[in-house]
Structure formats: C-alpha cells, structure tokens
Design a protein around this motif. Structure first.
Motif, PDB file in Angstrom:
ATOM      1  N   SER A  87     -18.171  68.511  12.840  1.00 31.71           N
ATOM      2  CA  SER A  87     -19.244  69.121  11.959  1.00 31.71           C
ATOM      3  C   SER A  87     -20.772  68.641  12.796  1.00 31.71           C
ATOM      4  O   SER A  87     -20.918  67.485  12.881  1.00 31.71           O
ATOM      5  CB  SER A  87     -19.307  69.158  10.448  1.00 31.71           C
ATOM      6  OG  SER A  87     -20.412  69.783   9.722  1.00 31.71           O
ATOM      7  N   LYS A  88     -21.494  69.494  12.948  1.00 28.13           N
ATOM      8  CA  LYS A  88     -22.990  69.083  13.410  1.00 28.13           C
ATOM      9  C   LYS A  88     -24.188  69.815  12.276  1.00 28.13           C
ATOM     10  O   LYS A  88     -24.200  71.083  12.473  1.00 28.13           O
ATOM     11  CB  LYS A  88     -23.292  69.709  14.664  1.00 28.13           C
ATOM     12  CG  LYS A  88     -22.298  68.923  15.705  1.00 28.13           C
ATOM     13  CD  LYS A  88     -22.720  69.408  17.162  1.00 28.13           C
ATOM     14  CE  LYS A  88     -23.873  68.665  17.583  1.00 28.13           C
ATOM     15  NZ  LYS A  88     -24.164  68.935  19.266  1.00 28.13           N
ATOM     16  N   GLN A  89     -24.773  68.959  11.585  1.00 31.51           N
ATOM     17  CA  GLN A  89     -25.842  69.535  10.830  1.00 31.51           C
ATOM     18  C   GLN A  89     -27.171  69.573  11.645  1.00 31.51           C
ATOM     19  O   GLN A  89     -27.967  68.267  11.875  1.00 31.51           O
ATOM     20  CB  GLN A  89     -26.289  68.968   9.711  1.00 31.51           C
ATOM     21  CG  GLN A  89     -27.132  69.296   8.579  1.00 31.51           C
ATOM     22  CD  GLN A  89     -26.579  70.462   7.989  1.00 31.51           C
ATOM     23  OE1 GLN A  89     -25.480  70.489   7.363  1.00 31.51           O
ATOM     24  NE2 GLN A  89     -27.743  71.597   7.745  1.00 31.51           N
ATOM     25  N   GLN A  90     -27.693  70.598  12.365  1.00 30.92           N
ATOM     26  CA  GLN A  90     -28.595  70.661  13.298  1.00 30.92           C
ATOM     27  C   GLN A  90     -30.004  70.781  12.817  1.00 30.92           C
ATOM     28  O   GLN A  90     -31.147  70.527  13.217  1.00 30.92           O
ATOM     29  CB  GLN A  90     -28.362  71.875  14.178  1.00 30.92           C
ATOM     30  CG  GLN A  90     -27.450  71.544  14.953  1.00 30.92           C
ATOM     31  CD  GLN A  90     -26.962  70.428  15.966  1.00 30.92           C
ATOM     32  OE1 GLN A  90     -26.936  69.380  15.641  1.00 30.92           O
ATOM     33  NE2 GLN A  90     -27.537  70.552  17.423  1.00 30.92           N
ATOM     34  N   ASN A  91     -30.113  71.462  11.549  1.00 31.79           N
ATOM     35  CA  ASN A  91     -31.385  71.552  10.897  1.00 31.79           C
ATOM     36  C   ASN A  91     -30.990  71.689   9.294  1.00 31.79           C
ATOM     37  O   ASN A  91     -29.810  71.466   8.653  1.00 31.79           O
ATOM     38  CB  ASN A  91     -32.334  72.662  11.199  1.00 31.79           C
ATOM     39  CG  ASN A  91     -31.766  73.875  11.265  1.00 31.79           C
ATOM     40  OD1 ASN A  91     -31.143  74.454  10.189  1.00 31.79           O
ATOM     41  ND2 ASN A  91     -32.024  74.659  12.199  1.00 31.79           N
ATOM     42  N   LEU A  94     -15.514  70.139   5.204  1.00 34.83           N
ATOM     43  CA  LEU A  94     -14.553  69.118   5.949  1.00 34.83           C
ATOM     44  C   LEU A  94     -14.512  67.889   5.116  1.00 34.83           C
ATOM     45  O   LEU A  94     -15.430  67.406   4.524  1.00 34.83           O
ATOM     46  CB  LEU A  94     -15.197  68.787   7.485  1.00 34.83           C
ATOM     47  CG  LEU A  94     -15.164  69.938   8.289  1.00 34.83           C
ATOM     48  CD1 LEU A  94     -15.863  69.363   9.602  1.00 34.83           C
ATOM     49  CD2 LEU A  94     -13.880  70.718   8.312  1.00 34.83           C
ATOM     50  N   ASP A  95     -13.113  67.454   5.169  1.00 33.41           N
ATOM     51  CA  ASP A  95     -12.847  66.307   4.422  1.00 33.41           C
ATOM     52  C   ASP A  95     -13.388  65.000   5.137  1.00 33.41           C
ATOM     53  O   ASP A  95     -13.534  65.061   6.453  1.00 33.41           O
ATOM     54  CB  ASP A  95     -11.451  65.978   4.190  1.00 33.41           C
ATOM     55  CG  ASP A  95     -10.806  67.070   3.148  1.00 33.41           C
ATOM     56  OD1 ASP A  95      -9.645  67.559   3.480  1.00 33.41           O
ATOM     57  OD2 ASP A  95     -11.650  67.455   2.360  1.00 33.41           O
ATOM     58  N   SER A  96     -13.452  63.981   4.573  1.00 35.58           N
ATOM     59  CA  SER A  96     -13.784  62.566   5.328  1.00 35.58           C
ATOM     60  C   SER A  96     -12.507  61.748   5.899  1.00 35.58           C
ATOM     61  O   SER A  96     -12.621  61.016   6.601  1.00 35.58           O
ATOM     62  CB  SER A  96     -14.464  61.713   4.227  1.00 35.58           C
ATOM     63  OG  SER A  96     -13.698  61.365   3.267  1.00 35.58           O
ATOM     64  N   LEU A 133      -9.899  83.419   9.248  1.00 35.26           N
ATOM     65  CA  LEU A 133      -9.526  82.609   8.040  1.00 35.26           C
ATOM     66  C   LEU A 133      -9.089  81.231   8.396  1.00 35.26           C
ATOM     67  O   LEU A 133      -8.747  80.823   9.565  1.00 35.26           O
ATOM     68  CB  LEU A 133      -8.255  83.379   7.420  1.00 35.26           C
ATOM     69  CG  LEU A 133      -8.644  84.711   6.881  1.00 35.26           C
ATOM     70  CD1 LEU A 133      -7.152  85.395   6.703  1.00 35.26           C
ATOM     71  CD2 LEU A 133      -9.504  84.633   5.448  1.00 35.26           C
ATOM     72  N   PRO A 134      -9.485  80.239   7.639  1.00 33.04           N
ATOM     73  CA  PRO A 134      -9.203  78.859   7.576  1.00 33.04           C
ATOM     74  C   PRO A 134      -7.611  78.853   7.532  1.00 33.04           C
ATOM     75  O   PRO A 134      -6.920  79.744   6.708  1.00 33.04           O
ATOM     76  CB  PRO A 134      -9.729  78.189   6.527  1.00 33.04           C
ATOM     77  CG  PRO A 134      -9.960  79.039   5.449  1.00 33.04           C
ATOM     78  CD  PRO A 134     -10.374  80.212   6.184  1.00 33.04           C
ATOM     79  N   VAL A 135      -6.867  77.997   8.288  1.00 30.78           N
ATOM     80  CA  VAL A 135      -5.369  77.745   8.203  1.00 30.78           C
ATOM     81  C   VAL A 135      -5.257  77.064   6.942  1.00 30.78           C
ATOM     82  O   VAL A 135      -3.904  77.121   6.474  1.00 30.78           O
ATOM     83  CB  VAL A 135      -4.824  77.340   9.430  1.00 30.78           C
ATOM     84  CG1 VAL A 135      -3.233  77.349   9.395  1.00 30.78           C
ATOM     85  CG2 VAL A 135      -5.146  78.377  10.756  1.00 30.78           C
ATOM     86  N   ASN A 136      -5.721  75.917   6.729  1.00 27.99           N
ATOM     87  CA  ASN A 136      -5.364  74.856   5.869  1.00 27.99           C
ATOM     88  C   ASN A 136      -6.753  74.830   4.966  1.00 27.99           C
ATOM     89  O   ASN A 136      -7.673  75.479   5.188  1.00 27.99           O
ATOM     90  CB  ASN A 136      -4.966  73.521   6.512  1.00 27.99           C
ATOM     91  CG  ASN A 136      -5.923  72.879   7.435  1.00 27.99           C
ATOM     92  OD1 ASN A 136      -6.980  73.603   7.694  1.00 27.99           O
ATOM     93  ND2 ASN A 136      -5.810  71.806   7.766  1.00 27.99           N
ATOM     94  N   LYS A 137      -6.728  73.757   3.936  1.00 27.91           N
ATOM     95  CA  LYS A 137      -7.800  73.341   3.151  1.00 27.91           C
ATOM     96  C   LYS A 137      -8.386  74.478   2.206  1.00 27.91           C
ATOM     97  O   LYS A 137      -9.604  74.459   2.174  1.00 27.91           O
ATOM     98  CB  LYS A 137      -8.888  72.455   3.970  1.00 27.91           C
ATOM     99  CG  LYS A 137      -8.716  71.490   4.883  1.00 27.91           C
ATOM    100  CD  LYS A 137      -9.655  70.893   5.423  1.00 27.91           C
ATOM    101  CE  LYS A 137      -9.129  69.717   6.435  1.00 27.91           C
ATOM    102  NZ  LYS A 137      -8.733  68.555   5.702  1.00 27.91           N
ATOM    103  N   TRP A 138      -7.690  75.455   1.907  1.00 28.09           N
ATOM    104  CA  TRP A 138      -8.066  76.596   0.930  1.00 28.09           C
ATOM    105  C   TRP A 138      -8.533  76.098  -0.379  1.00 28.09           C
ATOM    106  O   TRP A 138      -9.012  76.657  -1.009  1.00 28.09           O
ATOM    107  CB  TRP A 138      -7.116  77.613   0.823  1.00 28.09           C
ATOM    108  CG  TRP A 138      -6.802  78.440   2.230  1.00 28.09           C
ATOM    109  CD1 TRP A 138      -6.373  78.089   3.545  1.00 28.09           C
ATOM    110  CD2 TRP A 138      -6.952  79.821   2.229  1.00 28.09           C
ATOM    111  NE1 TRP A 138      -6.811  79.255   4.129  1.00 28.09           N
ATOM    112  CE2 TRP A 138      -6.980  80.308   3.411  1.00 28.09           C
ATOM    113  CE3 TRP A 138      -7.504  80.833   1.134  1.00 28.09           C
ATOM    114  CZ2 TRP A 138      -7.034  81.720   3.759  1.00 28.09           C
ATOM    115  CZ3 TRP A 138      -7.675  82.059   1.526  1.00 28.09           C
ATOM    116  CH2 TRP A 138      -7.478  82.386   2.719  1.00 28.09           C
TER     117      TRP A 138
END
Length: 464
Positions: A324-328, A396-398, A357-362
C-alpha cells in the motif's frame, strides 16, 4: 458497528449471488474456493471455468426457443459462437458440446475449423458464418471449405467487390449473405458503420449481380450494431429497418430464409448488474414476427452470434496486493503483482469494468483505494467500478498474510488483445492459465494450460 468489507457488500447488493459466496471470510467462485487455487498455483493467475460456457449457451437457446414458442414463430433458432472472443481450443471444445455453429472473422479462423474437423470435433453440416472485410487468403480459405463440401458455409458480403472474388474462387453451389451497414448511435464520431453494404444498395446489388448467377443463393441477411442488444429506441429502430429490408429482399429472392441479428448480449460487469435477457429475447422475436406478418412474409430462421456472452463470464484474473502507498491525503494505492495493461487491456483501452472483489479478508474493515499496475505507464491503473466512481477494498493487516483480489468475467478478448504468448509492456510475463472443470456434483478439477511466461521465451521473440 457494521464496517467490515462483507457488511459493505451485503448492504449495497443482493448478496450472495449465483456465482459468488463467502465462507470464513474468503471468496468462492462457482463454489470453488479461490484461495485454494492461489495456494496451488500462486499469482498472478488467469482462470477459465468451462461449465459456465455451456450454461450460457443453453441459457440463450432456451430463451429464444421459449420466445418463439410464445408467438408461434415459424422459423428455427441457431446459436453461433464468435471465435474472435477467445480462440483457445478448450473454449471451442466446450462450446461445441452444445450443438452450436461458428462465426469467423479472418483467414486463420478457417484453419482453426480444419483442425477441429481433423480431431472429429465438427463435421461438414456445421454452419460457418464468414464475416469481416476479406483479404485474398481469407477468400481462398472460404472457397476451399465450400469446394470441399462444407455446404453450410456462408460468406457474408462486407462490400460489393467481394462477390467477384468469391465468384472467381468458388466452383460449387454456394449460399451467401449480405451484411447491412447499420447506422451508428448519435454519440458516435461517424454516422454509418464501416462494415457492410448500405441499405439503399442491397436490393439493386442483388438484382444486378446475384440473382442471375446460378452458383450463388442469397440465403442470409446479416444485421449487427456495435452497442449490442439494448432496450432503447436506437436498437429497436435499427432492428425494424433491418427486418423491413429482409422483407423487401424476400419478395424478389424466394431462397432468402435467414436473418442474422448478430450478437451483443451484455456480460455482467458489476454486482449491481441488471439486464432482462428473457424480455429482450421475447421482444426481438415478437417484433420480427410482427413486421413479417404486416408485410405478408414468412418469418426467417434466426441466427445469433454471441462471443462475449458465451465466454466472458467463464474467466477471471487473480492478483496479489503487494503493498500500500499513501501518496497524499486522499489517495491510497494498492499495488498489484502484475499489470492491467498486459492482462486486462480493455480496462485502459476502452475503460471496461469487470466484477472486482477481494478473495480474502472479507471480515476486515474497508477503505477507498486506487489499484496500480507494475508498469511505468501512467495508464496502468484501475480506479472505479461499473456502479460507482470509487473502489473499496479491505484494509491491509500488519501481518504477513497478503490481500488477494480478483477480476471476474474477464474471459472475452483480453488474451488476444494483450497478445497472448508475445512480448508484454515492460517485459512483464504473462500469468499462468488454469482450466477448471466440474462434474456438476460439487467436485472440480484443475489443469495448468500454460505456465507463467519465461524470460527465455520473451527474449527469443525479441531476437536475443
């Protein structure tokens, strides 16, 4: 507080749906646990679920036959598969299990039919509808089929000059068709399709060139519009004009007996997708019969050419979110382990949207994101869904458990447009391709059709 991803979906859509459901926070596609496929094959991964192809064919056959029965329609219905949507052998072999016919668009399509014939997958009773602007090799291959006894091969004239070329190469009695140059939607940059012969030329052309030629029998009028079959005034107006031209021709050409209404049934591109296929089939058949009755003409046999509808919903592409990238302050990017430009070229080429759709982490909370591909091209991104101008994905999890996402109903055109087996943008390898079959009783089998592309195969293409 309901702020999990699964809560978002269940509150926004009717869910679960026919092909999607969730177990223990993970996605199942046609009752297949997608995470099991990822564990076995890794990502990026392209999959093709073969039973969906047969389901779509049987669905269309049922709809049109019911529509014909409701109005006591005199003609027959014939389903043709457009090979250009996906030329893979496993697609054609699955489709041909359903007593269908084939539409071609180029010379090599005829070689494909030769291969299927050698394998005993087709016979010479097959209808082969030959569309497209025809170069010499295409003309020669069509002629070879007809001269070899493929009596249901019907070359569709895209322009008047093609008739002379076919006449020079074909020596047997031959059915032919004419494609109507339909008018485009008002928002198009031009008024009339580049394909086909304009309405006003068709009857004079038949009288001057075809009628007195003993070799050719005009059996089919072909109609197709680029926007597909839609419930709007534009589509119904073009269909009406086409049927009236058919009636005009039938009055002077008794051997004319078939109307090809092309294709264009849409593919589900969102969980919010809503299209009444049964109504459209019934309305098309009812309008054709009504116009023919008014004109005192026997209704024609109906041919359809469904490509995307046949194979589109059988496909999916699975990616891993690498980070993941937080760009602003407002834009968070999830970076995938492949490229949209090389695996789903329609997403940047025509801004096509697929079911995402996401596959996991619903069961995780969700946030708004942009999806970015691996190439350095500014167009390699995906930022909206068909039903909304945003994308929401699980947070996203850590931990080390990555998020996987899937684009579904991607089975039409993507491999051929991207250049399957060729060089890819930024030399990114083409993903693995896995075929999935099912016994209809809950058991499924997988087969690796092609491995991930290697650097050696790519460098060989480039001359290294």
């Amino acid at each position: 507080m309901k702020n999990k991803y699964i809560d978002l979906i269940e509150q926004s859509f009717e869910f679960p749906q026919d092909e999607f459901h969730i177990e223990d926070g993970e996605l199942y596609f046609h009752n297949i646990p997608v995470m099991d496929l990822i564990d076995q094959y890794g990502t990026p991964l392209r999959i093709s679920y073969l039973p969906k192809i047969s389901q779509q064919i049987q669905r269309a056959k049922r709809m049109f036959n019911v529509a014909m029965a409701k109005v006591d329609y005199a003609g027959d219905y014939h389903y043709c598969y457009c090979t250009k949507s996906s030329h893979f052998s496993f697609v054609l072999e699955e489709a041909l299990k359903n007593d269908i016919h084939i539409e071609t668009s180029s010379a090599f399509d005829i070689n494909l039919i030769d291969s299927l014939y050698e394998e005993g997958k087709v016979n010479k009773e097959l209808f082969v509808i030959c569309n497209g602007y025809k170069r010499d090799t295409y003309i020669e291959n069509i002629a070879k089929l007809i001269n070899d006894g493929w009596y249901n091969t019907i070359p569709i004239l895209d322009n008047m000059e093609e008739f002379n070329e076919l006449d020079n190469h074909i020596f047997e009695a031959c059915k032919i068709g004419i494609r109507i140059a339909a008018e485009e939607e008002p928002k198009f940059e031009f008024y009339t399709s580049r394909l086909g012969i304009r309405y006003s030329d068709i009857v004079p052309f038949y009288l001057n060139k075809i009628k007195d030629n003993p070799k050719f029998s005009l059996s089919m009028l072909h109609f197709f519009i680029n926007t597909g079959i839609r419930d709007n005034a534009y589509y119904w107006n073009e269909l009406s004009k086409c049927v009236n031209v058919y009636c005009d021709l039938k009055l002077i050409c008794p051997e004319l007996d078939s109307l090809n209404i092309g294709g264009g049934f849409p593919v589900k591109n969102s969980l919010a997708f809503d299209y009444d296929y049964e109504y459209m089939a019934e309305e098309i058949i009812a309008q054709i019969k009504s116009i023919c009755q008014q004109r005192g003409i026997t209704e024609p046999h109906i041919f359809t050419e469904f490509g995307s509808f046949t194979v589109g919903e059988s496909g999916a592409v699975i990616y891993q979110v690498m980070g993941s990238k937080q760009q602003n302050d407002r834009e968070r990017w999830y970076m995938i382990d492949s490229s949209f430009m090389t695996t789903l070229p329609d997403t940047w080429g025509i801004k096509q949207r697929f079911v995402l759709l996401p596959v996991n982490k619903w069961n995780n909370q969700y946030n708004r994101v942009f999806l970015g591909g691996l190439t350095c091209d500014s167009q390699d991104y995906y930022n909206a869904e068909a039903h909304a101008n945003a994308i929401f994905m699980p947070v996203l999890d850590s931990d080390d458990d990555p998020l996987y996402i899937g684009f579904f109903h991607t089975g039409a055109y993507q491999e051929s447009i991207a250049g399957y087996g060729g060089i890819q943008h930024c030399l990114l390898p083409a993903p693995k391709l896995v075929i999935i079959d099912s016994d209809g009783k809950g058991e499924y089998t997988t087969k690796l059709f092609s491995k991930e592309q290697t650097y050696k195969s790519m460098l060989k293409i480039l001359g290294y």
